[in-house]
Design a protein around this motif. Structure first.
Motif, PDB file in Angstrom:
ATOM      1  N   LEU A 149       2.694   5.036   1.581  1.00 39.28           N
ATOM      2  CA  LEU A 149       3.930   5.812   1.527  1.00 39.28           C
ATOM      3  C   LEU A 149       4.978   5.260   2.492  1.00 39.28           C
ATOM      4  CD1 LEU A 149       2.512   9.432   1.249  1.00 39.28           C
ATOM      5  CD2 LEU A 149       3.868   8.239  -0.483  1.00 39.28           C
ATOM      6  N   ASP A 150       4.540   4.845   3.673  1.00 36.08           N
ATOM      7  CA  ASP A 150       5.476   4.277   4.653  1.00 36.08           C
ATOM      8  C   ASP A 150       6.148   3.021   4.102  1.00 36.08           C
ATOM      9  OD1 ASP A 150       4.974   6.275   6.475  1.00 36.08           O
ATOM     10  OD2 ASP A 150       3.556   5.100   7.667  1.00 36.08           O
ATOM     11  N   LEU A 151       5.361   2.157   3.471  1.00 34.27           N
ATOM     12  CA  LEU A 151       5.906   0.924   2.919  1.00 34.27           C
ATOM     13  C   LEU A 151       6.812   1.201   1.725  1.00 34.27           C
ATOM     14  CD1 LEU A 151       2.711  -1.231   3.289  1.00 34.27           C
ATOM     15  CD2 LEU A 151       4.940  -1.839   4.249  1.00 34.27           C
ATOM     16  N   TYR A 152       6.382   2.104   0.841  1.00 36.44           N
ATOM     17  CA  TYR A 152       7.226   2.471  -0.293  1.00 36.44           C
ATOM     18  C   TYR A 152       8.560   3.026   0.187  1.00 36.44           C
ATOM     19  CZ  TYR A 152       3.208   2.149  -3.514  1.00 36.44           C
ATOM     20  OH  TYR A 152       2.145   1.727  -4.271  1.00 36.44           O
ATOM     21  N   LEU A 153       8.511   3.873   1.222  1.00 38.81           N
ATOM     22  CA  LEU A 153       9.735   4.491   1.739  1.00 38.81           C
ATOM     23  C   LEU A 153      10.677   3.443   2.318  1.00 38.81           C
ATOM     24  CD1 LEU A 153      11.373   7.008   2.355  1.00 38.81           C
ATOM     25  CD2 LEU A 153      10.076   7.255   4.489  1.00 38.81           C
ATOM     26  N   MET A 154      10.139   2.485   3.066  1.00 37.06           N
ATOM     27  CA  MET A 154      10.976   1.424   3.631  1.00 37.06           C
ATOM     28  C   MET A 154      11.672   0.644   2.516  1.00 37.06           C
ATOM     29  SD  MET A 154       8.412  -0.030   6.597  1.00 37.06           S
ATOM     30  CE  MET A 154       9.395  -1.511   6.820  1.00 37.06           C
ATOM     31  N   ALA A 155      10.914   0.268   1.492  1.00 38.24           N
ATOM     32  CA  ALA A 155      11.502  -0.501   0.388  1.00 38.24           C
ATOM     33  C   ALA A 155      12.466   0.353  -0.429  1.00 38.24           C
ATOM     34  CB  ALA A 155      10.393  -1.048  -0.502  1.00 38.24           C
ATOM     35  N   ALA A 156      12.129   1.632  -0.608  1.00 39.98           N
ATOM     36  CA  ALA A 156      13.002   2.532  -1.365  1.00 39.98           C
ATOM     37  C   ALA A 156      14.346   2.697  -0.674  1.00 39.98           C
ATOM     38  CB  ALA A 156      12.321   3.884  -1.542  1.00 39.98           C
ATOM     39  N   GLN A 157      14.312   2.803   0.643  1.00 42.41           N
ATOM     40  CA  GLN A 157      15.561   2.952   1.403  1.00 42.41           C
ATOM     41  C   GLN A 157      16.409   1.687   1.361  1.00 42.41           C
ATOM     42  OE1 GLN A 157      13.849   4.187   5.138  1.00 42.41           O
ATOM     43  NE2 GLN A 157      14.198   6.362   4.710  1.00 42.41           N
ATOM     44  N   LEU A 158      15.769   0.555   1.048  1.00 35.49           N
ATOM     45  CA  LEU A 158      16.500  -0.699   0.871  1.00 35.49           C
ATOM     46  C   LEU A 158      17.041  -0.850  -0.547  1.00 35.49           C
ATOM     47  CD1 LEU A 158      14.147  -3.095   2.870  1.00 35.49           C
ATOM     48  CD2 LEU A 158      16.479  -2.443   3.499  1.00 35.49           C
ATOM     49  N   GLY A 159      16.768   0.163  -1.387  1.00 37.14           N
ATOM     50  CA  GLY A 159      17.315   0.159  -2.740  1.00 37.14           C
ATOM     51  C   GLY A 159      16.429  -0.426  -3.805  1.00 37.14           C
ATOM     52  N   LEU A 167       7.212   5.633  -5.032  1.00 36.74           N
ATOM     53  CA  LEU A 167       7.280   6.686  -4.027  1.00 36.74           C
ATOM     54  C   LEU A 167       7.337   8.057  -4.691  1.00 36.74           C
ATOM     55  CD1 LEU A 167       7.485   7.343  -0.995  1.00 36.74           C
ATOM     56  CD2 LEU A 167       9.973   7.125  -1.210  1.00 36.74           C
ATOM     57  N   GLY A 168       8.157   8.171  -5.733  1.00 44.36           N
ATOM     58  CA  GLY A 168       8.247   9.430  -6.453  1.00 44.36           C
ATOM     59  C   GLY A 168       6.922   9.846  -7.055  1.00 44.36           C
ATOM     60  N   ILE A 169       6.233   8.911  -7.697  1.00 48.01           N
ATOM     61  CA  ILE A 169       4.925   9.213  -8.292  1.00 48.01           C
ATOM     62  C   ILE A 169       3.910   9.559  -7.212  1.00 48.01           C
ATOM     63  CG2 ILE A 169       3.009   8.249  -9.633  1.00 48.01           C
ATOM     64  CD1 ILE A 169       5.073   6.526 -11.114  1.00 48.01           C
ATOM     65  N   THR A 179       7.094  18.012  -4.898  1.00 49.97           N
ATOM     66  CA  THR A 179       7.902  17.832  -6.104  1.00 49.97           C
ATOM     67  C   THR A 179       9.357  17.541  -5.784  1.00 49.97           C
ATOM     68  OG1 THR A 179       6.423  19.362  -7.263  1.00 49.97           O
ATOM     69  CG2 THR A 179       8.523  18.873  -8.316  1.00 49.97           C
ATOM     70  N   GLU A 180       9.882  18.163  -4.742  1.00 53.46           N
ATOM     71  CA  GLU A 180      11.282  17.959  -4.388  1.00 53.46           C
ATOM     72  C   GLU A 180      11.560  16.496  -4.056  1.00 53.46           C
ATOM     73  OE1 GLU A 180      14.609  19.508  -1.124  1.00 53.46           O
ATOM     74  OE2 GLU A 180      12.613  20.436  -1.190  1.00 53.46           O
ATOM     75  N   GLN A 181      10.708  15.902  -3.193  1.00 54.19           N
ATOM     76  CA  GLN A 181      10.882  14.499  -2.845  1.00 54.19           C
ATOM     77  C   GLN A 181      10.592  13.590  -4.037  1.00 54.19           C
ATOM     78  OE1 GLN A 181      11.928  12.795   0.054  1.00 54.19           O
ATOM     79  NE2 GLN A 181      12.712  14.855   0.490  1.00 54.19           N
ATOM     80  N   ALA A 182       9.623  13.974  -4.843  1.00 57.10           N
ATOM     81  CA  ALA A 182       9.295  13.173  -6.032  1.00 57.10           C
ATOM     82  C   ALA A 182      10.505  13.075  -6.957  1.00 57.10           C
ATOM     83  CB  ALA A 182       8.107  13.783  -6.763  1.00 57.10           C
ATOM     84  N   LEU A 183      11.123  14.207  -7.251  1.00 56.39           N
ATOM     85  CA  LEU A 183      12.288  14.203  -8.135  1.00 56.39           C
ATOM     86  C   LEU A 183      13.451  13.434  -7.525  1.00 56.39           C
ATOM     87  CD1 LEU A 183      12.216  17.881  -9.459  1.00 56.39           C
ATOM     88  CD2 LEU A 183      11.712  15.789 -10.751  1.00 56.39           C
ATOM     89  N   LYS A 184      13.628  13.576  -6.220  1.00 56.70           N
ATOM     90  CA  LYS A 184      14.715  12.865  -5.538  1.00 56.70           C
ATOM     91  C   LYS A 184      14.609  11.360  -5.775  1.00 56.70           C
ATOM     92  CE  LYS A 184      16.011  11.397  -0.862  1.00 56.70           C
ATOM     93  NZ  LYS A 184      15.749  11.563   0.591  1.00 56.70           N
ATOM     94  N   TRP A 185      13.418  10.803  -5.551  1.00 59.19           N
ATOM     95  CA  TRP A 185      13.274   9.355  -5.658  1.00 59.19           C
ATOM     96  C   TRP A 185      13.178   8.896  -7.107  1.00 59.19           C
ATOM     97  CZ3 TRP A 185      14.819   6.508  -1.909  1.00 59.19           C
ATOM     98  CH2 TRP A 185      14.759   6.997  -0.603  1.00 59.19           C
ATOM     99  N   LEU A 186      12.605   9.713  -7.979  1.00 61.13           N
ATOM    100  CA  LEU A 186      12.569   9.356  -9.391  1.00 61.13           C
ATOM    101  C   LEU A 186      13.975   9.338  -9.981  1.00 61.13           C
ATOM    102  CD1 LEU A 186       9.388  11.246 -10.639  1.00 61.13           C
ATOM    103  CD2 LEU A 186       9.669   8.775 -10.373  1.00 61.13           C
ATOM    104  N   TYR A 187      14.825  10.273  -9.547  1.00 60.89           N
ATOM    105  CA  TYR A 187      16.216  10.256  -9.997  1.00 60.89           C
ATOM    106  C   TYR A 187      16.914   8.981  -9.533  1.00 60.89           C
ATOM    107  CZ  TYR A 187      17.257  14.721 -12.296  1.00 60.89           C
ATOM    108  OH  TYR A 187      17.339  15.743 -13.195  1.00 60.89           O
TER     109      TYR A 187
END
Length: 333
Positions: A149-159, A167-169, A179-187
Motif C-alpha cells: 500500500l505504501d508503494l502504491y500510494l507513492m506511485a499514485a501520488q505521482l500520477g 491502490l483503489g482495489i 470504500t471511501e479511499q477506494a472510490l477516490k483512487w478508482l475515480y
C-alpha cells in the motif's frame, strides 16, 4: 489479492454467477502521454533563456516518474540540465528492465523473485513510479500489504494510473475495507483513462443497487471500459441492457456486447451467445460457441450442446467442431 466479482451479487437478482478476476494483480502498461517539453516564445517577445536546471527536482520527478523508456530518453535530450537531472530515472529504468527479467525469467535470465524485488525497490528509490507498482505487486502477493500500500500510494501520488487502480482495489480488499479511499483512487485512475479502474469503479457503484444514480454512473463507466476493450465490462454492459439496469432495455445492443465479449474469450458470454443462437435456430454457430464455453468450464453448456449435437448431421457436427478447434480469441485488454 482476493478475487473480485464481475457482476454484483449482493442485491442483484441476476441469474448469472460471478466471474473471478485473475489471482494476481496485473499491471497494464500506462498510456504514455506526449509531453511538450519546450516551446518557442511568441515572436512579439524577445527570446528568453530558460534555465532548466532551476526546475525543482521533486517537480521534475512528478513529471517524469511514470515515463516509459522512449519518453524518458526524449526528455533527457532536451538539454544538459535535464539530462543530468533525469540520470537517476534512467538508472531506475535499467533496474526496472532487469527486475522484469528476473521476475519472469526472460532473455536468458533465470527467474528469481528476490533479485526482481531488489531491482524494483532500488529503481523505486530513484523515483520510478513504474518500479513502485512492480515492487508493490510482489509485496502484496507475499501478504506484506502495508508495504504494498505504501508503494502504491507513492506511485499514485505521482500520477501513475496503474498504481491508482491497484491502490483503489487494495483498499477494497484490506480488513476492514475502506470504500471511501477506494472510490477516490478508482475515480482518479478512471478519469486518467485506465480501463481496468473504470471497470472496477463501475462494479463498486453497481453493488449499491438501491441507489439509481450510482447505477447510472456504473453504466457510464462500464461503457467506457467496454469501449476500451475490457472484456468483463462488455459482458456486464450487455447484462445492463438486457435487464434494463441504469438504462432502457435494448436487446439488440445487449446482443452486440455479448457477442463482442464472447469473441474475446469470455466463457459466460460464449454460453449466453450460444443460447441466443440456439433459440434463433442457428444450430452450427450455436454449437461452436457452446463447445467453446464447455471447454472453458461453463457447467450449463454441455447439456445444451448435446441437445444440438443430436439434431445435427455428422457432417454438420464435424464442421462445427473444426470451427471450434480453429477459433482464436480477438485481442482484448
Amino acid at each position: 489479492m482476493k478475487n473480485n466479482q464481475t457482476w454484483p451479487c449482493s442485491s442483484s437478482s441476476s441469474p448469472f454467477s460471478s466471474f473471478p478476476l485473475p489471482k494476481n494483480l496485473t499491471t497494464s502498461d500506462n498510456s504514455s502521454r506526449s509531453v511538450r517539453l519546450c516551446s518557442r516564445q511568441p515572436p512579439s517577445k524577445p527570446p528568453q533563456q530558460t534555465d532548466f536546471s532551476s526546475l525543482p527536482y521533486d517537480v521534475l520527478i512528478k513529471i517524469a516518474a511514470s515515463f516509459d523508456q522512449p519518453n524518458l530518453q526524449s526528455a533527457s535530450l532536451v538539454c544538459r540540465s535535464w539530462s543530468e537531472a533525469l540520470r537517476p530515472l534512467r538508472e531506475a529504468m535499467m533496474m526496472l528492465m532487469w527486475g522484469k527479467r528476473f521476475k519472469h525469467g526472460k532473455r536468458g535470465v533465470r527467474q528469481n523473485i528476490e533479485k526482481a524485488l531488489d531491482m524494483f525497490t532500488k529503481a523505486a528509490a530513484r523515483g520510478s513510479a513504474l518500479a513502485m507498482v512492480d515492487a508493490g505487486l510482489i509485496y502484496w502477493e507475499r501478504g506484506e500489504k502495508v508495504k504494498a500500500l505504501d508503494l502504491y500510494l507513492m506511485a499514485a501520488q505521482l500520477g501513475n494510473s496503474s498504481a491508482q487502480c491497484n491502490l483503489g482495489i487494495s483498499y477494497l480488499q484490506v480488513e476492514p475495507p475502506n470504500t471511501e479511499q477506494a472510490l477516490k483512487w478508482l475515480y482518479k485512475a478512471s478519469k486518467g483513462g485506465n480501463i481496468r479502474a473504470q471497470y472496477q469503479l463501475a462494479l463498486c457503484l453497481h453493488r449499491d443497487g438501491g441507489n439509481k444514480s450510482n447505477i447510472r454512473e456504473a453504466v457510464k463507466w462500464y461503457t467506457k471500459a467496454a469501449e476500451g476493450g475490457y472484456v468483463r465490462a462488455m459482458y456486464n454492459i450487455s447484462l445492463c441492457y438486457s435487464f434494463g439496469e441504469g438504462l432502457s432495455r435494448n436487446h439488440q445492443v445487449a446482443r452486440k456486447w455479448m457477442k463482442r465479449a464472447a469473441d474475446r474469450g469470455h466463457s459466460k458470454a460464449q454460453f449466453e451467445h450460444g443460447l441466443a443462437l440456439y433459440s434463433e435456430g442457428d444450430m452450427i454457430k450455436a454449437l461452436v460457441y457452446l463447445e467453446l464455453a464447455s471447454r472453458a468450464g461453463e457447467k450449463g453448456a454441455p447439456h445444451v450442446k448435446n441437445v444440438i449435437v443430436h439434431r445435427l448431421s455428422a457432417a454438420s457436427r464435424n464442421h462445427a467442431m473444426l470451427l471450434a478447434d480453429s477459433w482464436r480469441a480477438l485481442p482484448s485488454n
